[in-house]
Structures are given as structure tokens and as C-alpha cells.
Design a protein around this motif. Structure first.
Motif, PDB file in Angstrom:
ATOM      1  N   TRP A  62      37.711  66.582 126.752  1.00 59.10           N
ATOM      2  CA  TRP A  62      37.853  67.874 127.416  1.00 59.10           C
ATOM      3  C   TRP A  62      36.503  68.574 127.382  1.00 59.10           C
ATOM      4  N   CYS A 107      34.510  72.289 128.550  1.00 62.67           N
ATOM      5  CA  CYS A 107      34.586  73.649 129.081  1.00 62.67           C
ATOM      6  C   CYS A 107      33.181  74.105 129.469  1.00 62.67           C
ATOM      7  N   ALA A 108      33.041  74.604 130.702  1.00 60.66           N
ATOM      8  CA  ALA A 108      31.789  75.205 131.169  1.00 60.66           C
ATOM      9  C   ALA A 108      32.001  76.705 131.290  1.00 60.66           C
ATOM     10  N   ASP A 109      31.231  77.469 130.527  1.00 62.62           N
ATOM     11  CA  ASP A 109      31.324  78.936 130.535  1.00 62.62           C
ATOM     12  C   ASP A 109      30.030  79.484 131.124  1.00 62.62           C
ATOM     13  N   ASP A 150      32.792  83.212 132.933  1.00 66.95           N
ATOM     14  CA  ASP A 150      33.738  82.512 133.804  1.00 66.95           C
ATOM     15  C   ASP A 150      33.838  81.059 133.346  1.00 66.95           C
ATOM     16  N   GLN A 151      35.056  80.655 133.024  1.00 68.26           N
ATOM     17  CA  GLN A 151      35.231  79.330 132.425  1.00 68.26           C
ATOM     18  C   GLN A 151      35.874  78.337 133.389  1.00 68.26           C
ATOM     19  N   THR A 152      35.345  77.110 133.338  1.00 69.08           N
ATOM     20  CA  THR A 152      35.932  75.976 134.049  1.00 69.08           C
ATOM     21  C   THR A 152      36.221  74.896 133.016  1.00 69.08           C
ATOM     22  N   VAL A 153      37.462  74.437 132.957  1.00 71.02           N
ATOM     23  CA  VAL A 153      37.861  73.436 131.969  1.00 71.02           C
ATOM     24  C   VAL A 153      38.282  72.167 132.700  1.00 71.02           C
ATOM     25  N   ALA A 154      37.786  71.022 132.215  1.00 72.08           N
ATOM     26  CA  ALA A 154      38.077  69.759 132.890  1.00 72.08           C
ATOM     27  C   ALA A 154      38.451  68.690 131.872  1.00 72.08           C
ATOM     28  N   TRP A 160      29.775  64.657 134.900  1.00 74.44           N
ATOM     29  CA  TRP A 160      30.108  66.068 135.122  1.00 74.44           C
ATOM     30  C   TRP A 160      29.170  66.968 134.321  1.00 74.44           C
ATOM     31  N   TRP A 206      26.118  69.747 135.601  1.00 77.85           N
ATOM     32  CA  TRP A 206      25.918  71.141 135.183  1.00 77.85           C
ATOM     33  C   TRP A 206      24.501  71.336 134.611  1.00 77.85           C
ATOM     34  N   ARG A 244      42.369  71.255 124.802  1.00 77.16           N
ATOM     35  CA  ARG A 244      41.951  72.172 125.854  1.00 77.16           C
ATOM     36  C   ARG A 244      41.767  73.577 125.289  1.00 77.16           C
TER      37      ARG A 244
END
Length: 680
Positions: free
Chosen positions: A27, A29-31, A35-39, A50, A54, A232
Motif C-alpha cells: 500500500w 499513500c501520496a500526500d 491531499d492524499q491518494t492511496v493505492a 508508481w 511521483w 491502508r
């Protein structure tokens, strides 16, 4: 400090983890500015692509990865010839293969590394089907590899796992092997734009565009308690925590001893301060891992007893002073393995064989030599007379007045046992430090010993404390003294000389006198080891004795004080009976046995299927009262340390590692039988 925070929870899975999001997988997380995006990623290659995407966007970035960035002192030098932790990364990158389908060779590489060290280890843990003889399946069989189980930073983090463990619940070692190889490639890709903290930066604030740092997500409280997938929730919580990073997070560990070496060789977890700092963990005080406490006990618990020579028949349960060698061979002479007829094979005639008048029997004087071409009646255990090298079974022969007729002539040497077949004179038959069992006494006697040199029994006192304690069976209010009789009987089972030191109330002077005047080599107390107004033991030990460890990350088992009182080893056990029993078995037993002259004794857990489900939080080793039924481990219905009935119900312990874990029925768990703790 950073525009972009990236948090990666890594995995060493050997195959894709599936398209549906799941736990125990990768897992990220891009913060970006909050604003966070979790993949979720089923393969490491997909996750790396990925993350690299970034990183290529040009932001000032903090990338935190949940793997150990280094190994305990001495590993890098032995593996690479350098004390540089990043040299280990490059070595792994050259040896680890990790395909787009997650197939990798991490267990094979771990075996290759183990062969570079003496003894057995340091890596351990592997699937049962893998034939890797130099990669032990469990930790307890390791020995003499020369490395600590934990890095310096892991002493300050309750629940931090050893990087040597590659398999089973809570293992992190496999993630590091494949993860460090991947990060080495990432470093080459971004070059001077990336710095690894603290291996490249030391204890300074990083200046490169990308900072790569080790993280430990279990440090941070979850902000998504309702999330069905804990991994997550953890990357989300960790990204939020790292958003608040300040320069002192990077610089604070420089105040500790040996800081420069630690930074370059072992690495550090971002957000952890050195052990002993009141801010050792962002969430509170630090606790000593169980492995670290046991390592201290092993170091300080040298032999404290004299020696005596005793008749071998009285030596059961005693500990040998030195190696025991055979005085004579067993058997002392060649002898017959059966009842039958003995003869020299090369001289036996066809047909009827004349028989000498004498017979050979066990325990009698040696029979006279047997002439060539003759046979002798011989019984089991009898020494072979001169002229006999073969024995025929009595049921394979017919006796007449003229002699004996063999139905078939056996092979030369048949049905005989050579001298020294079991033990030869001069062989070491029992090692120093062996606690003698009845079977050991049998061997010693067979090898010619009538007496043995053993250590004197260690005198161990047991003292109960507290105003509330009353004698067993007493009428009226109070708490029955469960612990003292229980602990005294445990000591007797371990071969100690138990000494009942009685009970003292909550009075510091009386407690001091009881400890100082005890005619013993070691003391077990129960109660009074916490920090309350009437908990005098911990204060006395701190002021007038020596404290090795106090806050130990175990459940049940708090408070537990390990120290020394004026030359006597002291174990300040908890007052609750379950905790006192548990800590006595796991901490006092191996230390006392070593003080008594035995080898350090760590029982080897065996992995068995769980017959229970449990969700465990990170932070402490948890010890569950358990028993085996149908080959599966059942656990007692309550984990309360006051439930004494659970001790009688149980037949062993299930030992759960400090990491957070979810256990489902059928999952393998480590089980130690009470018999392996000398308590059956």
C-alpha cells in the motif's frame, strides 16, 4: 519541510497478491499538500513504477518505506568488507532476483549469507517445503553467529521485530531483503537528487530534493479505525504524521553514544529518539523488548555455586561441572547379542559340530578358549571366549549327544557386538552444564562411573510482599499468598534449592532487611515492583541495588524488575499469579539455570495451527495460556492475569511477537509446552 510525502508499506510476497485490495500487501499513500491518494499494488514492480512516477515530478519529497534500512553492528563488515550500510544495499541488488510476478530468491540468498558467518544463522524462518539446510526454520536453533538480534533503534521501539526473521507472523526480514535491493536501484536512478537518511546525511537535515527514510507505521495512531484493511489505514496515518516533520526529527538521535557508526551502518527509524530520552517514542515511554531483557540476563547470570562429588545414584537433577568421559568401554568386551552357539566361522565343519563342556554366560568369569572346529553354548551378553567370532541363534541349531547341527551357517560375525559398540573408553558421554536425567545416570554407570562431580544446588529465596497478603487458608479478609508456594514448587522442579523467605508487609525497612539477610544466591519477589506509594521494591532496587531492566514489553508481566541486590540476582515479579508464573518461567528459569552451572536454556517453540482468532496490537510480546487439542492450540477464554484457573487449565504458552497481527483459525502460531519449561 516537504511538498510531497510518500509512504510505502512493503511486502515480500512471492506471487501477485491479486487484483482485489487486501491486507499484508503493498500500500502506498501520496500526500501532496494534505491531499492524499492511496493505492494498492499486487506486485512490487507496479508499486515501484508508481512511486518513481511521483518522484519524477520534481517536488521536494520525503519517501518513507516500512523496511529495515540496515542490520545490527558487524553484519555490513562481514558481508561487504565495509562498515557502510549502503554497501549492503548494493550487495543485495547484485544477488536478489525479483521478477515482475513477484517471484524472488530471498530465501536462497539468506542461506548464502548465513554460510558466510560462523555457527548457525543469523537469518531464520522459511517455508517447510524449502530444502535449505543452512537457513534454520526457527530462531531457537541459531547459535554462535556473532550478531545481535536487534539494531540500536529497535531497543527504543516496543514491538520492533528483528530483521533476521524471514517468515511467520510479524516477520519483516524478507521485506528488507527484497526492499533494499529495490531501493538500491532507485538510488541509482535518481543519483544526487536523492539522499538516504541517516546513512548518507548523518544526523543532519537532508538537503537533496528527495529524502529516503525508514518508517515504522505502528508508531502512529490510526486515523481510520473503521477501515477494513489495516495496512491502508496505517499508510494514511503515517503520511499525516510525517506531514508534521520538523528538523529535529533528523538531528535528535545524534546525542546518543556511537551515533556516527549507527547512522552509517545500522540506520534509524524516522521519528524515534534514542532510548533513555523521555521522548523515545512519539506516543510515550519506551519499553525493553523481551529479547533484549533476556540477552541482559544471559550476560549477567554467570555461575554462582560451588561443586561437590556425589554418588551417581543421587545425582538426578544435578548439573555436571565438566564434561564426563567414559572410564571404560560399553560393552567392555565383545559379546553375544543372542542365546545360541558360538564358534570360529573359518573353522566350523559341515555336519555335526562338537561342543565344549563349558558354557559362556553374562556376568560369569571368562570362558576358556574354544578349540577350532568346536562350538560353545553362549547366552545373551556373555563375553565372546577366545576362538569365537560368530554366534548362531539357538533356534537355528539342533543339539544332540554328539554335538550341534546348524540348519544354516550364519555370516561371519553374526549376532555379536564388538567392544565399545555403544561407548569407547575416553569418549565424552555427557557435556558440562548438563542437568542430569535418570537416563543420563544409566549412561554414566554403564561407562564406569560410581560418582560424578556436580554443581551445588543454587539457593533461591522466594519473598512475598504487601499488606494485603494472607497465608493460604487464613480466615478473614485479604488476598491468599498464591505466588510464594507456586514459585517455591517451580524452583524445586528446576533443581534449585528453594528457600522460603516468608512475607513482609509494605514497609521499606522490613523489605530491605529481608533482602539483605536472605541466605541465598538469588531472590524472587512478588508484588511491589511498580511505581505506587507502597511499591517499595522498585525504589529500593534503584537506590541501593542495580536495575537491569524495569519496563519490559510483555503481557502479562508488568511490572517486572530485573536487577541485583548486593550480589544476589533479584527478579521482582508481578503480584498477579498468572504474570508471576509467566515471568518466572520465561525470565527467571533460564537465568537461574545458568547461575546454577547449566547452559542457557531457551525452549524451542513449535509451530502449530491456531484454534482461535485474535487481533493483536503492536508493542508487546503477548503470552497466552494454551493447550493442544487435536494438534491445534486452544487459548484460555480470558487473558486477565488474575484468572488463576487458566494456569491449571493450560499446558503451555502461545507466544505472540510484538508486532500487530490478525490471527485466524488455522494460522501457525508458536507453542511452548510447560514440559519444555520444566513445569509438566
Amino acid at each position: 519541510m516537504f511538498d510531497l510525502i510518500l509512504v510505502a508499506d512493503w511486502s515480500a510476497a512471492g506471487s501477485p497478491t491479486g487484483q482485489a485490495p487486501r491486507k499484508d500487501a503493498i500500500w502506498v499513500c501520496a500526500d501532496l499538500g494534505g491531499d492524499q491518494t492511496v493505492a494498492y499494488f499486487p506486485t512490487r514492480m507496479a508499486a515501484l513504477d508508481w512511486i518513481n512516477g511521483w518522484l519524477a515530478r520534481g517536488y521536494r519529497t520525503l519517501l518513507g518505506v516500512d523496511i529495515a534500512f540496515g542490520y545490527p553492528q558487524g553484519f555490513a563488515q562481514a558481508l561487504t568488507g565495509q562498515t557502510d550500510g549502503l554497501a549492503v544495499w548494493e550487495w543485495l541488488a547484485r544477488h536478489i532476483t525479483d521478477g515482475p510476478d513477484n517471484a524472488n530468491n530471498r530465501f536462497d540468498v539468506a542461506q548464502v549469507i548465513n554460510r558466510m558467518f560462523p555457527g548457525i544463522g543469523p537469518f531464520w524462518g522459511r517455508p517447510a517445503q524449502l530444502d535449505l539446510p543452512d537457513l534454520p526454520p526457527t530462531a531457537r536453533v541459531r547459535r554462535d553467529h556473532g550478531l545481535s538480534d536487534h539494531r540500536t533503534v529497535e531497543q527504543a521501539v516496543p514491538g520492533a521485530k528483528s530483521p533476521w526473521q524471514l517468515a511467520y507472523a510479524g516477520a519483516v526480514g524478507s521485506q528488507s531483503l527484497v526492499g533494499l535491493a529495490a531501493l538500491a536501484g532507485m538510488r541509482r536512478r535518481f543519483g544526487a537528487e536523492m539522499q538516504v537518511w541517516p546513512q548518507q546525511t548523518g544526523w543532519r537535515e537532508p538537503t537533496a530534493r528527495i529524502t529516503l527514510a525508514e518508517i515504522y507505521p505502528s508508531m502512529w495512531p490510526l486515523s481510520s479505525e473503521g477501515d477494513a484493511i489495516k495496512d491502508r489505514a496505517q499508510v494514511i496515518a503515517t503520511a499525516k504524521a510525517l506531514r508534521k516533520v520538523t528538523p529535529d526529527w533528523f538531528t535528535a538521535p545524534r546525542e546518543q553514544p556511537d551515533a556516527a557508526r549507527i547512522a552509517a551502518e545500522e540506520g534509524w527509524i524516522l521519528g524515534v529518539r534514542p532510548a533513555g530520552d523521555c521522548y523515545a517514542l512519539p506516543r510515550g515511554v519506551s519499553w525493553t523488548p523481551v529479547d533484549a531483557a533476556l540477552a541482559t540476563l544471559r550476560r549477567v547470570s554467570g555461575p554462582r555455586v560451588g561443586a561437590s562429588t556425589v554418588p551417581v545414584g543421587e545425582a538426578a537433577g544435578r548439573i555436571l561441572c565438566g564434561p564426563l568421559s567414559a572410564i571404560r568401554a560399553n560393552p567392555p568386551t565383545a559379546n553375544s547379542a543372542v542365546d545360541g552357539w558360538g564358534f570360529a566361522h573359518a573353522t566350523i565343519p559341515h555336519g555335526c559340530v562338537p561342543v565344549v563342556a563349558e558354557r559362556a554366560a553374562a556376568g560369569t568369569h571368562a570362558a576358556a578358549p574354544v578349540p577350532p572346529g568346536h562350538a560353545i553354548r553362549i547366552l545373551t551378553g556373555a563375553a565372546l571366549p577366545s576362538g569365537v567370532d560368530t554366534v548362531a541363534l539357538q533356534e537355528d541349531a539342533t543339539r544332540t549327544q554328539q554335538g550341534v547341527t546348524l540348519r544354516a551357517v550364519p555370516n561371519a560375525g553374526a549376532n555379536t557386538r564388538p567392544a565399545g559398540e555403544d561407548v569407547r573408553a575416553g569418549d565424552v558421554i555427557l557435556p558440562a552444564g548438563r542437568r542430569l536425567r535418570p537416563s543420563d545416570l544409566a549412561l554414566a554407570i554403564a561407562a564406569g562411573h560410581g560418582t560424578v562431580r556436580v554443581h551445588d544446588r543454587l539457593r533461591v529465596g522466594v519473598l512475598s510482599t504487601g499488606d494485603e497478603i494472607v497465608a493460604p487458608g487464613a480466615v478473614g479478609p485479604g488476598i491468599y499468598d498464591v505466588n510464594r508456594p507456586m514459585l517455591l514448587s517451580m524452583l524445586a522442579a528446576w533443581g534449585m534449592s528453594p528457600v522460603d523467605l516468608g512475607h513482609v508487609p509494605d514497609d521499606e525497612d522490613l523489605l530491605r532487611d529481608a533482602l539483605s539477610n536472605a541466605p541465598v544466591d538469588a531472590i524472587l519477589t512478588s508484588g511491589g515492583a511498580s511505581a505506587g506509594d507502597e511499591d517499595h521494591l522498585s525504589r529500593l532496587l534503584s537506590r541501593e541495588g542495580q536495575v537491569h531492566h524495569w519496563r519490559i514489553a510483555i503481557k502479562p508481566g508488568r511490572p517486572l524488575a530485573l536487577g541485583d541486590w548486593h550480589g544476589r540476582a533479584l527478579f521482582g515479579l508481578p503480584g498477579n499469579p498468572v504474570a508471576a508464573f509467566t515471568c518466572g518461567a520465561l525470565f527467571a528459569r533460564p537465568a537461574l539455570l545458568q547461575m546454577a552451572g547449566a547452559d542457557w536454556s531457551d525452549p524451542e517453540p513449535r509451530m502449530v495451527p491456531a484454534a482461535f482468532a485474535k487481533r493483536k496490537k503492536a508493542g508487546r510480546t503477548e503470552v497466552l495460556r494454551a493447550r493442544l487439542r487435536g494438534g491445534q492450540a486452544e487459548v484460555f477464554a480470558s487473558e486477565g492475569s488474575g484468572r488463576v484457573s487458566g494456569l491449571s487449565w493450560a499446558e503451555g504458552f502461545v507466544m505472540l511477537a510484538p508486532e500487530a497481527m490478525d490471527i485466524a483459525p488455522g494460522d501457525p502460531v508458536p507453542y511452548i509446552a510447560f514440559a519444555d519449561l520444566g513445569l509438566a
